[in-house]
Design an enzyme around this catalytic site. Sequence first.
Site, short mmCIF file in Angstrom:
data_model
loop_
_atom_site.label_atom_id
_atom_site.label_comp_id
_atom_site.label_asym_id
_atom_site.label_seq_id
_atom_site.Cartn_x
_atom_site.Cartn_y
_atom_site.Cartn_z
N ARG A 160 6.09 -11.42 5.60
CA ARG A 160 5.52 -11.24 6.93
C ARG A 160 6.04 -12.30 7.85
O ARG A 160 6.26 -13.44 7.45
CB ARG A 160 3.99 -11.32 6.86
CG ARG A 160 3.41 -10.16 6.09
CD ARG A 160 1.91 -10.18 6.08
NE ARG A 160 1.42 -9.19 5.12
CZ ARG A 160 0.16 -9.10 4.73
NH1 ARG A 160 -0.74 -9.95 5.22
NH2 ARG A 160 -0.21 -8.18 3.87
N HIS A 187 -8.43 -0.86 -0.82
CA HIS A 187 -7.45 -1.94 -1.02
C HIS A 187 -8.23 -3.14 -1.53
O HIS A 187 -9.30 -3.43 -1.00
CB HIS A 187 -6.81 -2.40 0.29
CG HIS A 187 -6.25 -1.32 1.16
ND1 HIS A 187 -4.91 -1.18 1.36
CD2 HIS A 187 -6.86 -0.36 1.89
CE1 HIS A 187 -4.71 -0.17 2.20
NE2 HIS A 187 -5.86 0.34 2.53
N LYS A 221 -15.44 -3.50 5.03
CA LYS A 221 -14.85 -4.37 4.01
C LYS A 221 -15.80 -5.47 3.57
O LYS A 221 -16.76 -5.80 4.27
CB LYS A 221 -13.56 -4.99 4.52
CG LYS A 221 -13.77 -5.87 5.74
CD LYS A 221 -12.50 -6.66 6.08
CE LYS A 221 -12.76 -7.55 7.29
NZ LYS A 221 -11.70 -8.49 7.55
N CYS A 245 0.79 -1.24 0.00
CA CYS A 245 0.00 0.00 0.00
C CYS A 245 0.83 1.30 0.00
O CYS A 245 0.56 2.17 -0.83
CB CYS A 245 -1.00 0.03 1.15
SG CYS A 245 -1.42 -1.53 1.87
N ASP A 271 -2.43 -7.46 -5.73
CA ASP A 271 -2.86 -6.29 -4.99
C ASP A 271 -3.29 -5.16 -5.92
O ASP A 271 -2.80 -5.06 -7.04
CB ASP A 271 -1.65 -5.81 -4.17
CG ASP A 271 -2.07 -5.21 -2.84
OD1 ASP A 271 -3.29 -5.08 -2.60
OD2 ASP A 271 -1.18 -4.87 -2.05
N HIS A 275 -4.78 -0.84 -5.47
CA HIS A 275 -5.30 0.25 -4.64
C HIS A 275 -6.02 1.24 -5.53
O HIS A 275 -5.48 1.66 -6.56
CB HIS A 275 -4.17 0.91 -3.86
CG HIS A 275 -3.57 -0.03 -2.85
ND1 HIS A 275 -2.45 -0.77 -3.12
CD2 HIS A 275 -3.99 -0.38 -1.62
CE1 HIS A 275 -2.19 -1.53 -2.06
NE2 HIS A 275 -3.10 -1.32 -1.14
N GLN A 306 1.05 -10.83 -3.44
CA GLN A 306 -0.37 -10.46 -3.42
C GLN A 306 -0.78 -9.97 -4.80
O GLN A 306 0.00 -9.29 -5.47
CB GLN A 306 -0.59 -9.31 -2.44
CG GLN A 306 -0.44 -9.70 -0.98
CD GLN A 306 -0.74 -8.52 -0.09
OE1 GLN A 306 -0.10 -7.48 -0.20
NE2 GLN A 306 -1.71 -8.67 0.79
#
Length: 644
Positions: free
Chosen positions: A364, A512, A466, A335, A384, A386, A382
């Site tokens: 992580r 996200h 979410k 992000c 991912d 945004h 990911q």
Amino acid sequence: MPKVTLKNGKSFEVPSGQSVAQALAAGGITVGPDLLAATVNGQSTDLSAPLTVDATIEPLRFDSAEGREVYRHTSTHIMAQAVKELFPTAQLTIGPALEDSFYYDFAYDRPFTPEDLGKIEERAREIAKRKLTITRREYTKQDAIKFFKDRGEHYKVELIEGFPDGEPISAYTQGEFVDLCRGPHLPSTGHVGALKLLTTAGAYWRGDERNPMLQRIYGTSFPTKAELDAHLARLEEIKRRDHRKVGKELDLISIQDEIGPGLVLWHPKGAAIRLLIENFWREQHIKGGYELVYSPHVARLDLWKTSGHVDYYRENMFPAMKLEGSEYQLKPMNCPYHIMIYKSHLRSYRDLPVRYGELGTVYRYERTGVLHGLLRVRGFTQDDAHLFCRPDQIETEVSRVLDFTFFILGTFGFTEFEVFLSTRPKESVGADEHWTLATSALEAAIKSRNIAYHLDLGGGAFYGPKIDIKIKDALGRSWQCSTVQVDFNNPERFELSYIGEDGKAHQPIMIHRALMGSIERFFGILIEHYGGAFPTWLAPVQAVVMAITDNQSEFVANVVAEMKAAGFRVEADLRNEKIGLKIREAEKAKTPFMFVVGDREVQSGSLSVRGRSGTNLGTMTVAGALDLLRAEANKAGQQLSPTS
Ligand SMILES: [Zn+2]
Ligand SMILES: [Zn+2]
């Protein structure tokens, strides 16, 4: 006289001290062998428990999770009784029910062998047949300690010593067997119909490795043999499809200790599938109005301070590293990078929405104990993205994301979903009006698709509401993959803005979203969904062309070259091996098609075609085989298109 209320609305009085079973019978409910226990004022309770206060009672049968828990929990007592009868020096510790099984931990001087397990199972079945009544008795703490000390159950004594003083302690008896337990239990051992012991394992007392190692036995039980058999068959199928096993057999991936726990190596065949997934993902994102970006794997620690990760996420991050006097952090998320790209320009309301997508690899920290194949790892990519948008764009954007999600997941063969909407928790940031707007936008986006969803009140992140989407695999298991999260926090932290129609600076809303979640995890799910037999469009090798003898080598080489030129992933098998072995190996590798070539095929310029499940598809010309490959490869989502 206590007043009893049943779920069907019936309400009546019973004499004080009457049992739950008697009260149910008085209410017209048949107390048969299928009645396992009951909830009394919401609390799972023995049918033999006496009623002394007003109560709402609901019968529990095997069709409820609470009913099954009582069933499995009683089953583990039956197993424990069998162990005590056969191995009198084994000491009892604890024995809980799990979701569809149970275990019991015993202190014993050696692991139980498979032969032991067979004997214990046989004895447990026999104990069930004895139809022993199960009774509850309460002791004072002191009496309970003495009772279990006298029986040599030192672990039970240790447990009781840890209980608060002055509260009664319950134990349950079935025949000669007594166990310290809170209950509830079935009325008798005869209520357990079919029981099977599964495996043994070592487990530390109280889960602490400084404590003695106990011997754990797992088992499961069902009302009927048929239900048990169906369950065992499913367990076998789950084992057969385990992505760690299949990943190794098909040489797709490995996780090696020399590399580190939770860090995945993608072997050529696994990488070939990943490349297909990624290419498809990128193509579709570009088509879908996303701009693709890349970001580095490390960044200054200060960036992660601004984003709040240092304060709120540190225990999930790898430790920071020092370089030239400043600290750097391996990225746990993508992000902040996308935010900084947004921030690198002055934005106008006309520029929004801005959609940045990245297959971003993050790291992580997860304890080694929770790592699990590809499903839980320390380094993962990911899928991912945004989105930065105006408040009035949230609903459209979320709507598009939902369509996109169902399209992408559908392409990979997942068509059943469970949708969860999570709303504002007590601890949260952001203006009320934004929460209301965003939450109703998310809800409207779901509702307009006519899909059922679960509402998780207060289950949102502190920074915004979410939507989570779970997919159902071929074995009916649910997997959390996609998430769409509105974020009011980061735009504030990073002081993001756009110039509105009014000429003033406004704060954009950030969304996200990840559709597959992570490529690693998604691949693990995909392997298990297909059991390694990937559809043709995803198969790393779509066909093997095999020669029966050396005579056909040239023909085979030409066919392979032609198929490769047509864009298919095809290999030649020209080894000096029996054709039966070549076919078996290609089937084991789950290659969708086998093209067998002998002298006859060379003469007629054709191929003898087999499917991976052993089906004979007859003889085809090379052009016909290419058509077959084309048709099969096109069964993927490239044929579909997003509904939006
Ligand atoms: Zn119990
Ligand atoms: Zn994010």
